[in-house]
Write a protein that holds these residues in place. Structure first.
Motif, PDB file in Angstrom:
ATOM      1  N   UNK A   1       0.834  -1.210   0.000  1.00  0.00           N
ATOM      2  CA  UNK A   1       0.000   0.000   0.000  1.00  0.00           C
ATOM      3  C   UNK A   1       0.871   1.264   0.000  1.00  0.00           C
ATOM      4  N   UNK A   2       1.976   1.251   0.720  1.00  0.00           N
ATOM      5  CA  UNK A   2       2.869   2.414   0.738  1.00  0.00           C
ATOM      6  C   UNK A   2       3.610   2.564  -0.588  1.00  0.00           C
ATOM      7  N   UNK A   3       3.985   1.454  -1.197  1.00  0.00           N
ATOM      8  CA  UNK A   3       4.632   1.516  -2.516  1.00  0.00           C
ATOM      9  C   UNK A   3       3.651   2.061  -3.555  1.00  0.00           C
ATOM     10  N   UNK A   4       2.386   1.643  -3.463  1.00  0.00           N
ATOM     11  CA  UNK A   4       1.372   2.181  -4.378  1.00  0.00           C
ATOM     12  C   UNK A   4       1.153   3.666  -4.141  1.00  0.00           C
ATOM     13  N   UNK A   5       1.180   4.096  -2.885  1.00  0.00           N
ATOM     14  CA  UNK A   5       1.037   5.521  -2.569  1.00  0.00           C
ATOM     15  C   UNK A   5       2.143   6.317  -3.275  1.00  0.00           C
ATOM     16  N   UNK A   6       3.363   5.849  -3.138  1.00  0.00           N
ATOM     17  CA  UNK A   6       4.495   6.538  -3.760  1.00  0.00           C
ATOM     18  C   UNK A   6       4.384   6.493  -5.289  1.00  0.00           C
ATOM     19  N   UNK A   7       3.999   5.337  -5.832  1.00  0.00           N
ATOM     20  CA  UNK A   7       3.862   5.192  -7.291  1.00  0.00           C
ATOM     21  C   UNK A   7       2.738   6.083  -7.823  1.00  0.00           C
ATOM     22  N   UNK A   8       1.570   6.026  -7.195  1.00  0.00           N
ATOM     23  CA  UNK A   8       0.431   6.840  -7.647  1.00  0.00           C
ATOM     24  C   UNK A   8       0.762   8.332  -7.568  1.00  0.00           C
ATOM     25  N   UNK A   9       1.297   8.761  -6.433  1.00  0.00           N
ATOM     26  CA  UNK A   9       1.607  10.181  -6.243  1.00  0.00           C
ATOM     27  C   UNK A   9       2.679  10.633  -7.232  1.00  0.00           C
ATOM     28  N   UNK A  10       3.719   9.843  -7.382  1.00  0.00           N
ATOM     29  CA  UNK A  10       4.786  10.190  -8.327  1.00  0.00           C
ATOM     30  C   UNK A  10       4.286  10.268  -9.758  1.00  0.00           C
ATOM     31  N   UNK A  11       3.458   9.305 -10.151  1.00  0.00           N
ATOM     32  CA  UNK A  11       2.914   9.295 -11.508  1.00  0.00           C
ATOM     33  C   UNK A  11       2.019  10.509 -11.740  1.00  0.00           C
ATOM     34  N   UNK A  12       1.145  10.792 -10.798  1.00  0.00           N
ATOM     35  CA  UNK A  12       0.253  11.939 -10.950  1.00  0.00           C
ATOM     36  C   UNK A  12       1.023  13.247 -10.990  1.00  0.00           C
ATOM     37  N   UNK A  13       2.033  13.387 -10.155  1.00  0.00           N
ATOM     38  CA  UNK A  13       2.839  14.606 -10.183  1.00  0.00           C
ATOM     39  C   UNK A  13       3.615  14.723 -11.495  1.00  0.00           C
ATOM     40  N   UNK A  14       3.951  13.596 -12.097  1.00  0.00           N
ATOM     41  CA  UNK A  14       4.659  13.596 -13.378  1.00  0.00           C
ATOM     42  C   UNK A  14       3.756  14.087 -14.511  1.00  0.00           C
ATOM     43  N   UNK A  15       2.475  13.726 -14.470  1.00  0.00           N
ATOM     44  CA  UNK A  15       1.585  14.080 -15.582  1.00  0.00           C
ATOM     45  C   UNK A  15       0.773  15.345 -15.355  1.00  0.00           C
TER      46      UNK A  15
ATOM     47  N   UNK B   1      -0.906  -2.451 -15.242  1.00  0.00           N
ATOM     48  CA  UNK B   1      -1.350  -3.778 -14.779  1.00  0.00           C
ATOM     49  C   UNK B   1      -0.175  -4.570 -14.197  1.00  0.00           C
ATOM     50  N   UNK B   2       0.989  -4.456 -14.814  1.00  0.00           N
ATOM     51  CA  UNK B   2       2.180  -5.144 -14.316  1.00  0.00           C
ATOM     52  C   UNK B   2       2.549  -4.617 -12.931  1.00  0.00           C
ATOM     53  N   UNK B   3       2.516  -3.306 -12.768  1.00  0.00           N
ATOM     54  CA  UNK B   3       2.776  -2.706 -11.456  1.00  0.00           C
ATOM     55  C   UNK B   3       1.738  -3.218 -10.457  1.00  0.00           C
ATOM     56  N   UNK B   4       0.494  -3.317 -10.883  1.00  0.00           N
ATOM     57  CA  UNK B   4      -0.563  -3.845 -10.021  1.00  0.00           C
ATOM     58  C   UNK B   4      -0.284  -5.269  -9.583  1.00  0.00           C
ATOM     59  N   UNK B   5       0.182  -6.107 -10.510  1.00  0.00           N
ATOM     60  CA  UNK B   5       0.515  -7.498 -10.156  1.00  0.00           C
ATOM     61  C   UNK B   5       1.674  -7.544  -9.156  1.00  0.00           C
ATOM     62  N   UNK B   6       2.671  -6.654  -9.352  1.00  0.00           N
ATOM     63  CA  UNK B   6       3.792  -6.596  -8.405  1.00  0.00           C
ATOM     64  C   UNK B   6       3.302  -6.202  -7.011  1.00  0.00           C
ATOM     65  N   UNK B   7       2.389  -5.240  -6.952  1.00  0.00           N
ATOM     66  CA  UNK B   7       1.842  -4.816  -5.658  1.00  0.00           C
ATOM     67  C   UNK B   7       1.065  -5.966  -5.010  1.00  0.00           C
ATOM     68  N   UNK B   8       0.312  -6.712  -5.811  1.00  0.00           N
ATOM     69  CA  UNK B   8      -0.450  -7.843  -5.266  1.00  0.00           C
ATOM     70  C   UNK B   8       0.473  -8.934  -4.739  1.00  0.00           C
ATOM     71  N   UNK B   9       1.595  -9.174  -5.436  1.00  0.00           N
ATOM     72  CA  UNK B   9       2.567 -10.161  -4.952  1.00  0.00           C
ATOM     73  C   UNK B   9       3.143  -9.725  -3.600  1.00  0.00           C
ATOM     74  N   UNK B  10       3.423  -8.437  -3.477  1.00  0.00           N
ATOM     75  CA  UNK B  10       3.950  -7.915  -2.218  1.00  0.00           C
ATOM     76  C   UNK B  10       2.891  -8.017  -1.118  1.00  0.00           C
ATOM     77  N   UNK B  11       1.650  -7.753  -1.491  1.00  0.00           N
ATOM     78  CA  UNK B  11       0.573  -7.808  -0.509  1.00  0.00           C
ATOM     79  C   UNK B  11       0.287  -9.235  -0.048  1.00  0.00           C
ATOM     80  N   UNK B  12       0.669 -10.222  -0.844  1.00  0.00           N
ATOM     81  CA  UNK B  12       0.498 -11.612  -0.419  1.00  0.00           C
ATOM     82  C   UNK B  12       1.306 -11.885   0.850  1.00  0.00           C
ATOM     83  N   UNK B  13       2.373 -11.106   1.037  1.00  0.00           N
ATOM     84  CA  UNK B  13       3.213 -11.237   2.225  1.00  0.00           C
ATOM     85  C   UNK B  13       2.804 -10.271   3.329  1.00  0.00           C
TER      86      UNK B  13
END
Length: 185
Positions: A83-97, A125-137
């Protein structure tokens, strides 16, 4: 021969002026830019613009292709919970665009119409799958969240960024927090 070289040099200069004018116009005004206004800003006739870029999409691709490629290259941060990695990814992406209304309009418009945008969506979607793999732990994402859900959440946030007034940049963080709250366990 010298005359042909001079014309080619003029053509190259015209193309560069068109790209510069179009980049500024599309970044600040989004996809609603009038092609005649781009030509006028570049100091060329509209015929010259269309000689270099036969369609509006050709010009748009020339000025947004690199931005979409950059977006498709961003990665989920290696550190932190899902969830924290997604926060950083979402915020960074939005600030980029956020400073490029054309890219925001393209991403918020719906179905992809070209390979660059489709590649960007597949990357999300690939980033989403990576986040889901991390969330499995770390179990920070709700169990029913999918990679598509995460990609669509970011696209929804892009649409929100499209509506946020320029003088309220903290609203991006606020909306990222709201979106992630709905995805968390």
């Amino acid at each position: 021969m010298a005359e042909a070289r001079k014309r080619r040099r003029d053509a190259v200069a015209n193309k560069e002026r068109i790209l510069t004018a179009a980049q500024e116009a599309f970044r600040t005004q989004g996809l609603s830019v009038d092609m005649r206004a781009v030509a006028a800003s570049a100091g060329v006739g509209v015929g010259t613009l269309y000689r270099h870029f036969p369609t509006r999409d050709d010009l748009l691709q020339a000025i947004t292709g690199a931005d979409l490629t950059d977006l498709a290259a961003t990665r989920l941060p290696a550190q932190g919970s899902a969830i924290e990695a997604l926060r950083e990814f979402f915020t960074g992406t939005l600030n980029q665009v956020v400073g490029n209304k054309a890219v925001i309009d393209l991403l918020a418009a719906g179905a992809p119409s070209d390979a660059e945008l489709e590649r960007c969506l597949e990357h999300l979607r690939t980033v989403g799958r990576e986040a889901l793999e991390r969330s499995a732990t770390d179990h920070t994402l709700a169990p029913d969240v999918t990679a598509d859900d995460l990609a669509y959440q970011l696209l929804g946030l892009v649409r929100i960024a499209q509506l946020i007034p320029e003088h309220e940049p903290d609203m991006i963080d606020h909306h990222v927090t709201l979106a992630l709250r709905g995805l968390a366990t």
